[in-house]
Scaffold this motif. Structure first.
Motif, short mmCIF file in Angstrom:
data_model
loop_
_atom_site.label_atom_id
_atom_site.label_comp_id
_atom_site.label_asym_id
_atom_site.label_seq_id
_atom_site.Cartn_x
_atom_site.Cartn_y
_atom_site.Cartn_z
N TYR A 1 44.71 51.87 -18.84
CA TYR A 1 43.98 53.13 -18.71
C TYR A 1 42.89 53.23 -19.78
N ALA A 2 41.80 53.87 -19.40
CA ALA A 2 40.72 54.14 -20.35
C ALA A 2 41.01 55.47 -21.04
N THR A 3 40.16 55.83 -21.99
CA THR A 3 40.23 57.17 -22.58
C THR A 3 39.06 58.00 -22.04
N VAL A 4 39.21 59.31 -22.12
CA VAL A 4 38.12 60.20 -21.68
C VAL A 4 36.89 59.94 -22.54
N GLU A 5 37.10 59.70 -23.83
CA GLU A 5 35.97 59.42 -24.74
C GLU A 5 35.21 58.17 -24.30
N GLU A 6 35.92 57.15 -23.87
CA GLU A 6 35.26 55.92 -23.40
C GLU A 6 34.43 56.17 -22.15
N ALA B 1 31.33 58.05 -23.18
CA ALA B 1 30.44 57.14 -23.92
C ALA B 1 29.70 56.22 -22.96
N ALA B 2 30.38 55.78 -21.89
CA ALA B 2 29.74 54.90 -20.91
C ALA B 2 28.60 55.62 -20.21
N ALA B 3 28.79 56.92 -19.91
CA ALA B 3 27.72 57.69 -19.28
C ALA B 3 26.51 57.79 -20.22
N ARG B 4 26.79 58.02 -21.51
CA ARG B 4 25.70 58.12 -22.49
C ARG B 4 24.94 56.80 -22.60
N GLU B 5 25.68 55.70 -22.60
CA GLU B 5 25.04 54.38 -22.71
C GLU B 5 24.13 54.09 -21.52
N GLY C 1 22.50 56.39 -20.03
CA GLY C 1 21.46 57.42 -20.03
C GLY C 1 21.60 58.37 -18.86
N GLU C 2 22.84 58.62 -18.42
CA GLU C 2 23.08 59.46 -17.24
C GLU C 2 23.94 60.66 -17.61
N ALA C 3 23.76 61.75 -16.87
CA ALA C 3 24.64 62.91 -17.03
C ALA C 3 26.01 62.53 -16.48
N PRO C 4 27.08 62.80 -17.23
CA PRO C 4 28.41 62.40 -16.76
C PRO C 4 28.74 62.98 -15.38
N LEU C 5 29.34 62.15 -14.55
CA LEU C 5 29.87 62.58 -13.25
C LEU C 5 31.31 62.08 -13.19
N LEU C 6 32.24 63.01 -13.27
CA LEU C 6 33.66 62.68 -13.34
C LEU C 6 34.42 63.28 -12.17
N VAL C 7 35.54 62.67 -11.83
CA VAL C 7 36.45 63.25 -10.85
C VAL C 7 37.79 63.47 -11.55
N VAL C 8 38.26 64.71 -11.52
CA VAL C 8 39.55 65.05 -12.12
C VAL C 8 40.54 65.33 -10.99
N CYS C 9 41.60 64.53 -10.93
CA CYS C 9 42.60 64.68 -9.87
C CYS C 9 43.77 65.50 -10.40
N GLU D 1 33.69 55.20 -7.27
CA GLU D 1 32.98 54.00 -7.72
C GLU D 1 31.71 53.78 -6.88
N CYS D 2 31.84 53.94 -5.57
CA CYS D 2 30.68 53.76 -4.69
C CYS D 2 29.58 54.79 -4.98
N ALA D 3 29.97 56.00 -5.38
CA ALA D 3 29.00 57.07 -5.63
C ALA D 3 28.41 57.00 -7.03
N GLY D 4 28.86 56.04 -7.83
CA GLY D 4 28.30 55.90 -9.17
C GLY D 4 28.89 56.85 -10.19
N ALA D 5 30.07 57.41 -9.91
CA ALA D 5 30.74 58.26 -10.90
C ALA D 5 31.11 57.41 -12.11
N HIS D 6 31.31 58.07 -13.23
CA HIS D 6 31.59 57.34 -14.47
C HIS D 6 33.08 57.14 -14.72
N GLY D 7 33.92 57.92 -14.05
CA GLY D 7 35.35 57.73 -14.23
C GLY D 7 36.16 58.77 -13.48
N VAL D 8 37.44 58.46 -13.36
CA VAL D 8 38.41 59.36 -12.74
C VAL D 8 39.47 59.68 -13.79
N ILE D 9 39.94 60.93 -13.79
CA ILE D 9 40.95 61.36 -14.76
C ILE D 9 42.15 61.93 -14.01
#
Length: 260
Positions: free
Chosen positions: A89-94, A97-101, A103-111, A128-136
Motif C-alpha cells: 500500500y502507498a501512503t496518502v502523502e505519496e 506528492a505524485a500529483a505535485r510532481e 504539476g496536476e491538481a490531485p484527483l483522488l477516489v475515496v472508497c 487509472e484509465c482516467a488519470g487519477a492519482h490514487g485510490v484510498i
C-alpha cells in the motif's frame, strides 16, 4: 458458478496457512492484506502473529473456525490464515506528492467501505484509465488489494497507488486541510453532476454497495453530487458511479481526445 470457482482459486493464490508459514511471511516483509485468527484462541504463538501483523500494517480479524475451515485449502490452518496483498500500500502523502510532481491538481477516489472486490477492482481500473492519482480505502470493512481485486482491475493495481487509512472521516478532514475539495456521491445531493467543479484538487467519495456513504463521511463532504437518472432504476453500481464522476473530471480538465 464457474466464475465463482475461478474467483475462489484466484483468491487462494494469495492465501498463506499455518502458524509458521504466516509468521515467516510477516518476518520476511511479505505484503499482507489481512490475517484471520481463530476466535477465542489466545496462545503465545497466535498473540505473536497478531502483534507482528499489526506492526506490519495488516488488518487482524478474529474469525469463526468454520470460516477458516471454508477458506483453507490444506485443512491444517492451525487457527491462522493470511491473505497476501498483491502489492504494498502507498501512503496518502505519496499520492499527493505524485500529483505535485506531475504539476496536476490531485484527483483522488475515496472508497467508503466498498466490500465487493469486483467493485473495488473496477474502480481502480477506471481511476487509472482516467488519470487519477490514487485510490484510498479504509482498513476495516473494505475489500483489500487481493488477487481478485488485481484480476478485476486488469492490471491497474500495478500502476495506480492505493492507500489504506484507519478512518475515512479523519482522512477527509486532512485532505480538506491540504486544499482538496471533497465530492460525495448521493442520490439526494444538492449539486448535480454537471454543476460540480472538478477542475481543482478533488476527492470523489464512493459509498458502499448497499448503504452508500456512512453518515460521518457524508458530513465531511464539501459537496453532495447527484447523477441524473432518467430510467426507472434509482441508482448506479458503485464502480459505475465512480466512472461517471471520474470522466466528468476528465472532461472538465480538458483531457482532449484519448484512445479507447
Amino acid at each position: 458458478m464457474r466464475e465463482r470457482e475461478r474467483d475462489l482459486q484466484t483468491e487462494a493464490d494469495g492465501i498463506i496457512e499455518g502458524r509458521n508459514a504466516v509468521l515467516e511471511a510477516l518476518r520476511a516483509g511479505t505484503s499482507i492484506d489481512k490475517v484471520y485468527l481463530a476466535k477465542g484462541e489466545t496462545d503465545r504463538t497466535l498473540s505473536r502473529i497478531a502483534a507482528e501483523a499489526k506492526k506490519s500494517g495488516a488488518v487482524v480479524v478474529e474469525a469463526d473456525r468454520r470460516k477458516l475451515d471454508a477458506m483453507s485449502l490444506t485443512h491444517s490452518h492451525q487457527g491462522v490464515i493470511a491473505v497476501a496483498a498483491v502489492r504494498a500500500y502507498a501512503t496518502v502523502e505519496e499520492i499527493l506528492a505524485a500529483a505535485r510532481e506531475r504539476g496536476e491538481a490531485p484527483l483522488l477516489v475515496v472508497c467508503d467501505e466498498i466490500s465487493d472486490p469486483h467493485n473495488l477492482g473496477a474502480i481502480i481500473r477506471t481511476a487509472e484509465c482516467a488519470g487519477a492519482h490514487g485510490v484510498i480505502i479504509p482498513k476495516r470493512r473494505s475489500a483489500g488489494l487481493t488477487a481478485v481485486v488485481a484480476k478485476t482491475s486488469a492490471g491497474a493495481v500495478s500502476y495506480l497507488p492505493v492507500a489504506r487509512v484507519p478512518n475515512i472521516p479523519a482522512l477527509l478532514k486532512e485532505l480538506q486541510k491540504e486544499g482538496v475539495w471533497i465530492f460525495g456521491t448521493a442520490a439526494e445531493g444538492t449539486t448535480t453532476l454537471y454543476e460540480a467543479d472538478l477542475k481543482g484538487p478533488a476527492a470523489i467519495v464512493i459509498g458502499s454497495e448497499g448503504d452508500g456513504m456512512s453518515r460521518l463521511a457524508r458530513e465531511n463532504c464539501d459537496f453532495l453530487v447527484s447523477i441524473p437518472m432518467k430510467g426507472r432504476i434509482s441508482s448506479l453500481n458503485a464502480s459505475a458511479a465512480a466512472a461517471v464522476l471520474l470522466y466528468e473530471a476528465v472532461r472538465q480538465r480538458g483531457a482532449g481526445q484519448a484512445g479507447a
